[in-house]
Design an enzyme around this catalytic site. Structure first.
Site, PDB file in Angstrom:
ATOM      1  N   GLY D 491     -64.212  21.718 -75.063  1.00 11.71           N
ATOM      2  CA  GLY D 491     -64.185  21.157 -75.742  1.00 11.71           C
ATOM      3  C   GLY D 491     -62.807  19.813 -75.714  1.00 11.71           C
ATOM      4  CB  SER D 493     -59.613  23.995 -72.505  1.00 18.57           C
ATOM      5  OG  SER D 493     -60.545  23.714 -71.939  1.00 18.57           O
ATOM      6  CB  SER D 531     -59.755  31.089 -80.827  1.00 14.76           C
ATOM      7  OG  SER D 531     -60.927  30.726 -81.134  1.00 14.76           O
ATOM      8  NE  ARG D 532     -60.023  34.822 -72.840  1.00 14.01           N
ATOM      9  CZ  ARG D 532     -59.569  34.011 -71.260  1.00 14.01           C
ATOM     10  NH1 ARG D 532     -60.683  33.457 -71.321  1.00 14.01           N
ATOM     11  NH2 ARG D 532     -58.480  34.540 -70.739  1.00 14.01           N
ATOM     12  CB  THR D 534     -55.317  26.582 -76.259  1.00 11.84           C
ATOM     13  OG1 THR D 534     -56.367  25.499 -76.142  1.00 11.84           O
ATOM     14  CG2 THR D 534     -54.088  26.165 -75.846  1.00 11.84           C
ATOM     15  N   GLY D 716     -55.620  31.046 -81.185  1.00 13.79           N
ATOM     16  CA  GLY D 716     -56.304  30.442 -81.363  1.00 13.79           C
ATOM     17  C   GLY D 716     -56.626  29.709 -82.340  1.00 13.79           C
ATOM     18  CB  VAL D 717     -56.938  25.819 -82.959  1.00 18.97           C
ATOM     19  CG1 VAL D 717     -55.822  25.834 -83.017  1.00 18.97           C
ATOM     20  CG2 VAL D 717     -57.348  25.281 -81.716  1.00 18.97           C
ATOM     21  N   GLY D 718     -60.414  27.670 -82.680  1.00 23.54           N
ATOM     22  CA  GLY D 718     -61.537  27.161 -82.124  1.00 23.54           C
ATOM     23  C   GLY D 718     -62.621  27.822 -83.783  1.00 23.54           C
ATOM     24  CD  GLU D 719     -63.855  32.959 -81.900  1.00 24.22           C
ATOM     25  OE1 GLU D 719     -62.655  33.252 -81.574  1.00 24.22           O
ATOM     26  OE2 GLU D 719     -64.934  33.290 -81.596  1.00 24.22           O
TER      27      GLU D 719
END
Lengths: 111, 288, 156, 759
Positions: D491, D493, D531-532, D534, D716-719
């Site tokens: 996405g 990264s 979410s690891r 970044t 982390g932001v994705g989850e």
């Protein structure tokens, strides 16, 4: 010394205690000493002398990445043993199959 | 997928000959949005697909004095992008603009929708309420069938081996005519009707001279409901629409499946009958 | 054995002349026969728009078209969108607005959006959302895609 | 209050540059798994079980093998006996015996779509035709697809050799219960006795799929030297390598995995499905083999997220203090053990500070595809239950739902219900930002005639993970740098990782060329998941860049003939502490590397422990047509603590994309099974993911409570943004209709049925 939180499956053997104070300079020593306090604990936590796959050891606030060599800094350090499940791929503890058996193997791929 | 030949027919006769040659193992190819998917899914085993998009007759879009002729291969967009047709047949626009997305509407048309004979087809009800007739060419000449008699079961129609739907024709609406189609889908687009209703009325003042109500997704074929006949001679009132909605529900024989339940579908037919009648009457009044 | 058919068409402005099995989709024809892999397969049944190409001025799902059908037609794919050394305005706004994440749906969205703006240079947000409803994206929630199309419309 | 820690603090971080891989992706040049081609490439096809549960009596492949153009036909007998061992995969673990059985069924098929044979042939159509000629004789067995049915005595047994566990004790006899665990703190009975109000409910959620647009694919070669090369779409090349090697029973080093661009994953592209099959076909045919999965199989045969049954009970005092809570979470794992119920248990109460808690988790096998991760796996289910109970509590005691959440919020030092203490977290800040949002402050407008409107709010927690990442940075003579990482970029990264390196080096981000390497081009790196990326790969990029700086300081010292500690680095320049005339920019110094000892390469290998946790609070407005049961989401806001937003546009993109997935989950998405256990809606048409025309603009509010466990404060932001949407929508629907829904999806049929029951 560390404050070890007893995983639920071991609590019966721990006489219902939720946490115990266990001596040890690092995680390995703590687990060795925990085994003396609660027989069977090491078998629950370790496999082939290492932390079991599928198990996360929390030392302090976060899952340890240093494993058994993680130094225990002070007596208030908390240790938890939790199912290591971040991504669903895996699983909680103790999955085993009843009768390990070979699949129908006519020919080994690499042989 | 069974390997098939591609035959590009340039005339009705060529298409009929190619279809007749392979019998059940051939299908016409118009938009391809159903036939290719089904062939790939193994629904049919085909030896030939006969492309009918290069035949003048199947591409006809003719707004005559008394009749509108719509070729079987005409894709949806040619309906809603034509201002004259849109003005006279807003009910066809209702359906042409919701069949698939823009990509599908570039290829798929009402003719293919009809031949696919899906109970949930969005395109068939609107043709029924416009009193459309199907022109079918075959090895023994041409015949005509009313749209409501075209489908004989899920995926089955009156089209026989070697036959080809060439066009649909329908009368140009008189003053006081109005029609509308509405379907219910959980998504706003790209979905299959859980239920759909097309309604048309011929209005004289506030009196409904005649009406047609056609139902989708509530029986093995699209249904021409008797509810329209019951409205004839009655006033265009909410009470009469509700009664028509109840009559329409009585004509349904839906099943429960992944898309909806029997109860839900019957209820939706009631709601959509009422709504499309209101809209049809509105349009009828505008068309005066 | 079904024989291959000869197809002559205009592809991204160039004449092409090739043989293809008659049952091969346009999607597979582009990807496997003509080496244009920018057009993507998402569902192979006309429900995701990842394989969108422009055929004779209309966008189509190339999985629902036969390669043989393009004989005599003009087809444009994502590979034909940029001029040499210069991105199409929509490609530029997609980059600027972060309108792509994994990128698999991006070629389809771009081909669709280009056709929209060529037809309607100043579409409303609702119109953009309707036009693009045949293109599925699972990463972005569509927000930035819609904004990128709006930005391209504004700066055209 | 939106904290604004980033602004002005950094040069690169917090800006919105164009991503490096973007040009390839908007022009169609980017190479995804399905785009790879090799000389002599064969195409494969897989024959799959039409039954949900059946014993395989015989497989006859002779007709397929005899077909012209067919080069190999395989069944499970071509696979080696896999080791019965659980192996750590970084994010989770895998039992190779189950993994092997999942990619090719043995004597039983356990779900519809379970592979039973595979073919490699000269082209796709020949392979498919040949696969259809394989004759499989089945003895059809009764399937079980729901958790509660699978737990009943006498239920069909999915895995005959499963040894079940219950609170650490082995279960006697055959069972579908792989595990039951418990977390318990305080005294829940006492806690409930102290409560003025106790709310408890049962919940039932349907299985859902990640819905990535790119189907799975794999291309493999197996050369004469027994070296296996696999090109694939994966969230982790090293995790793929371990699984492939485990199933093939070869050492990891014998397998090289080349990750190509990946068209979405969300957790579903951590497991391997086609890769070992392609490898065995390649070995048998002696040619490269490509396998592409059909969309139907993506639904039926890959790893969706579970259906669940849950019971949640919460006690509260009239002043809004939570006194006790219990949760009973039962998740279907699919055909093999390993649902995300453990993660659900970690998250269910973690947004709150609750003195007395008990959580029971059950992992149950059923005749469905083996579940995999899906964006904060398990947490969305848990939040649906907990957050709708909380909403009901707020309604009953007359308290503002955001005030209630702030009053009971978890904070630094709060013990989570599964044991560990929360580090620094931003739950309260996130709730506060939601309260001050334009959305929350703007009252809902009246609905048009015949429609009903409602607003709902919910919060969600996800713990995030760290794990292993390696980054190398090679300095080019022109001052640009080549950054090599092992994290596949799903996405954007590459951009965020490059930005962190650029920040440290004091150079423009365009001067960093990020590259995702294969398993032989970089050190072991865990999956892009949890979410690891970044966080941890960014951490490695930071450290690798620091390594470059350290080496460049030494080079400058060498040039100026001073000690390295007499040179300092600031704002991208190296300068002598004693002589202000001696000053070189990164670019100038880079051009002098050849004469000071050769190229500079910085490296870092990290396994950080401070991922921290993340919170998202979301507000949903819905409009419902009560006549049809149709729900439209008319306004939606995602508020989230992201630590530090490295590339805010892609942070927002994660928040928006997750919200869209959550909205689909809430309203329409589900695996619909018939009585024979067959999924009957396995297409994008009938699975009904939201289109652009189904969604409103998704507003985002980024909150930054920097994570002390990361050099730039990244969380982390994705989850986490997929955790609250289902509950937020359910609460909004309740606000509109006065009806609580405890099953997902809350689709029009369900809403109509509930309205009819109410009438």
């Amino acid at each position: 010394m560390a404050r070890v939180f007893i995983p639920q499956p071991l609590r019966k053997r721990a006489g219902g205690r939720i946490e115990v104070q266990i001596p040890g300079k690092n995680l390995r020593e703590v687990i060795e000493n925990l085994e003396k306090e609660i027989p069977g604990a090491a078998e629950y936590i370790l496999k082939d002398g290492e932390l079991k796959p599928g198990l996360a050891a929390i030392v302090g606030e976060q899952a340890t990445r240093q494993g058994l060599l993680h130094k225990i800094e002070d007596d208030e350090t908390e240790i938890h043993f939790l199912p290591a499940i971040a991504g669903g791929q895996s699983s909680a503890l103790g999955y085993a199959v009843r009768r390990p058996r070979r699949l129908h193997c006519v020919r080994n791929v690499s042989g | 997928m069974h390997p098939f030949e591609y035959v590009r027919a340039k005339s009705v006769d060529e298409a009929v000959a190619a279809l007749a040659k392979h019998g059940e193992r051939a299908r016409p190819l118009a938009g391809g949005t159903d036939v290719l998917v089904m062939a790939r899914a193994g629904r049919w085993e085909l030896d030939a697909l006969v492309d009918i998009k290069h035949i003048p007759e199947t591409n006809i879009v003719e707004l005559g004095a008394s009749e509108f002729r719509l070729g079987a291969a005409v894709p949806c967009y040619r309906i809603y992008e034509d201002d004259e047709i849109s003005a006279k047949f807003p009910c066809l626009v209702d359906t042409a603009s919701i069949i698939g997305g823009i990509q599908i509407q570039s290829r798929a048309g009402l003719g293919g929708n009809l031949c696919n004979a899906s109970p949930s087809a969005d395109g068939i009800g609107p043709l029924i309420v416009h009193h459309a007739t199907c022109v079918i060419a075959g090895p023994n000449g041409t015949r005509e069938v009313a749209v409501e008699d075209f489908c004989t079961g899920p995926g089955r129609s009156v089209i026989g081996n070697g036959e080809l739907l060439v066009e649909m024709k329908m009368p140009i609406p008189r003053k006081g005519f109005g029609a509308a189609y509405e379907r219910f889908t959980p998504r706003n687009e790209m979905d299959i009707a859980i239920a759909g209703v097309a309604s048309s009325v011929q209005l004289n003042g506030n009196i409904i001279e005649s009406a047609r109500i056609a139902l989708a997704s509530v029986g093995p074929t699209p249904i021409l409901s008797s509810a329209g006949d019951q409205l004839a001679g009655k006033e265009a009132t909410a009470e009469n629409f509700s009664a028509a909605a109840q009559a329409a529900i009585a004509d349904t024989s839906p099943i429960s499946d992944m898309r909806g339940t029997v109860e839900q579908r019957k209820h939706l037919v009631g709601v959509l009958t009422r709504r499309t009648l209101e809209r049809a009457v509105e349009r009828a009044r505008e068309n005066n | 054995m079904v024989e291959k058919v000869r197809v002559r068409a205009t592809l991204n402005g160039e004449p092409v002349d090739f043989l293809v099995a008659p049952y091969t989709s346009l999607l597979d024809t582009l990807r496997d026969e003509l080496g244009l892999t920018g057009t993507k397969e998402g569902c192979n049944d006309g429900n995701c728009g990842a394989c969108t190409v422009n055929m004779d001025g209309r966008i189509v799902d190339s999985c629902c078209v036969l390669g043989a059908e393009i004989d005599g037609s003009t087809v444009e794919t994502i590979e034909g969108m940029a001029e040499p050394g210069k991105l199409h305005l929509l490609q530029q706004t997609f980059l600027e607005e972060a309108a792509l994440q994994c990128g698999i749906c991006t070629p389809g969205f771009l081909v669709s959006a280009k056709a929209l703006l060529e037809k309607e240079p100043h579409p409303s947000e609702t119109r953009i959302r309707f036009w693009l409803s045949g293109n599925l994206c699972r990463c972005t929630g569509y927000d930035k895609i819609v904004k990128a199309v709006q930005k391209a419309a504004e700066s055209a | 209050m939106v904290t604004d820690t980033t602004k002005g603090k950094y040069n690169v971080i917090g800006t919105r540059p164009i991503r490096h891989d973007g040009y390839d992706k908007v022009t169609g040049r980017a190479i995804y798994g399905a785009d790879i081609t090799l000389p002599g490439l064969l195409q494969g096809a897989i024959l799959r079980s039409p039954h949900a549960h059946a014993r395989i009596k015989s497989i006859d492949t002779s007709a397929a093998a005899a077909m012209p153009g067919v080069h190999a036909v395989i069944t499970h007998t071509d696979f080696p006996a896999a080791e019965d061992t659980l192996v750590d995969l970084g994010e989770g673990a895998v039992n190779f015996r189950y993994a092997s059985n999942n990619v090719m069924a043995g004597d039983k098929v356990l779900y519809r779509g379970h592979p039973v044979a595979a073919v490699a042939a000269v082209d796709k159509n020949t392979a498919l035709e040949a696969a259809s000629l394989i004759k499989v004789e089945y003895e059809v067995l009764k399937p079980v697809t729901k958790v509660m049915d699978a737990m009943k005595p006498g239920a069909p047994i999915v895995l005959e050799d499963l040894e079940g566990q219950d609170l650490g004790e082995k279960i006697d006899g055959q069972t579908n219960q792989a595990n039951h665990f418990r977390h318990e703190f305080g005294d829940v009975d006492k806690g409930f006795a102290q409560a003025d109000l106790v709310i408890e409910h049962e919940y039932d959620t349907a299985m859902v799929h990640q819905g990535y647009i790119e189907p799975h694919n794999a291309t493999a070669t197996w050369d004469e030297d027994d070296r296996i090369t696999v090109w694939t779409s994966t969230q982790g090349a090293f995790a793929a390598r371990r699984q492939i090697a485990g199933v093939l029973r070869v050492p990891d080093s014998q397998v090289k995995v080349i990750p190509l661009e990946i068209g979405g994953g969300f957790g579903g592209k951590i497991p391997t499905y086609l890769e070992p099959v392609a490898a065995i076909l390649a070995r048998k045919s002696g040619r490269p083999v490509k396998l592409l999965m059909e969309r139907t199989s993506v639904f039926e045969s890959t790893g969706p997220t579970p259906g669940s049954w849950m019971h949640v009970k919460v006690g509260v005092k009239n002043d809004g203090t939570i006194t006790a809570a219990t949760a009973d979470l039962r998740f279907d794992a699919g055909a093999y053990p390993g649902s995300p119920v453990g993660a659900a248990a970690m998250c269910v109460f973690s947004a709150y500070d609750i003195p007395n808690t008990r959580i029971d988790g059950y992992d149950i096998v059923v005749n469905k595809p083996k579940t995999a991760a899906y964006r904060a796996p398990g947490a969305t289910h848990a939040a649906f239950a907990m957050e709708t109970v909380v909403d009901e509590i707020c309604e009953k005691i007359g308290m503002d739902p955001l005030e209630f959440r702030i009053q009971n919020a978890a904070k630094e030092g709060t013990r989570r219900a599964d044991g560990p203490i929360h580090p620094k977290i931003g739950a309260i800040e996130t709730h506060q930002a939601a309260m001050q949002s334009d959305h929350w402050k703007t009252p809902l407008e009246n609905a048009p005639d015949g429609k009903l409107r409602g607003r709902g709010v919910a919060t969600g927690y996800w713990f995030n993970i760290g794990l292993k990442s390696v980054v190398t940075i090679a300095v080019n003579e022109d001052g640009t740098v080549a950054l090599t990482e092992g994290s596949t970029d799903i996405g954007g990264s590459r951009a965020s990782i490059a930005m962190m390196a650029a920040e440290v080096l004091g150079i423009p981000v365009e001067d960093v060329r990020p590259h995702v390497a294969d398993t032989e081009g970089i050190g072991y790196t865990d999956v892009t998941g949890g979410s690891r990326t970044t966080y941890a790969t960014g951490y490695a990029a930071h450290d690798a860049a620091q390594d470059v700086v350290t080496q460049l300081l030494e080079r400058a010292a060498k040039l100026w003939d001073v000690e390295p500690d007499e040179v300092e680095f600031s704002n991208g320049s190296y300068q002598s502490k004693s002589d202000p005339e001696l000053r070189l920019s990164h670019k100038e110094l880079s051009s002098k590397l050849g004469s000071t000892g050769g190229p500079v390469v910085g490296t870092a290998s990290v396994d950080p422990e401070g991922a921290g946790g993340a919170y998202s609070t979301q507000i949903a407005d819905v409009e419902i047509d009560p006549e049809t049961g149709k729900t439209d989401v008319i306004r939606f806001t995602v508020v989230q603590d992201v630590g530090t937003a490295i590339h805010p546009a892609y942070v927002e993109g994660q928040m928006q994309g997750a919200a869209a997935q959550g909205i689909g989950w809430a309203l329409n998405e589900e695996y619909f099974f018939n009585d024979d256990g067959q999924m009957v809606n396995s297409s994008f048409l009938d699975y009904r993911m939201p289109t652009s025309y189904d969604l409103p603009e998704i507003e985002t509010i980024i909150v930054e409570v920097p994570n002390p466990g990361h050099p730039f404060g990244v969380r982390g932001v994705g989850e986490v943004p997929i955790v609250p949407p289902v509950a937020a929508i359910a609460n909004a629907i309740h606000d509109a209709l006065g009806i609580r829904f405890r099953e997902t999806p809350i689709n029009p049929g369900r809403i109509r049925a509930a309205l009819e029951a109410k009438e």
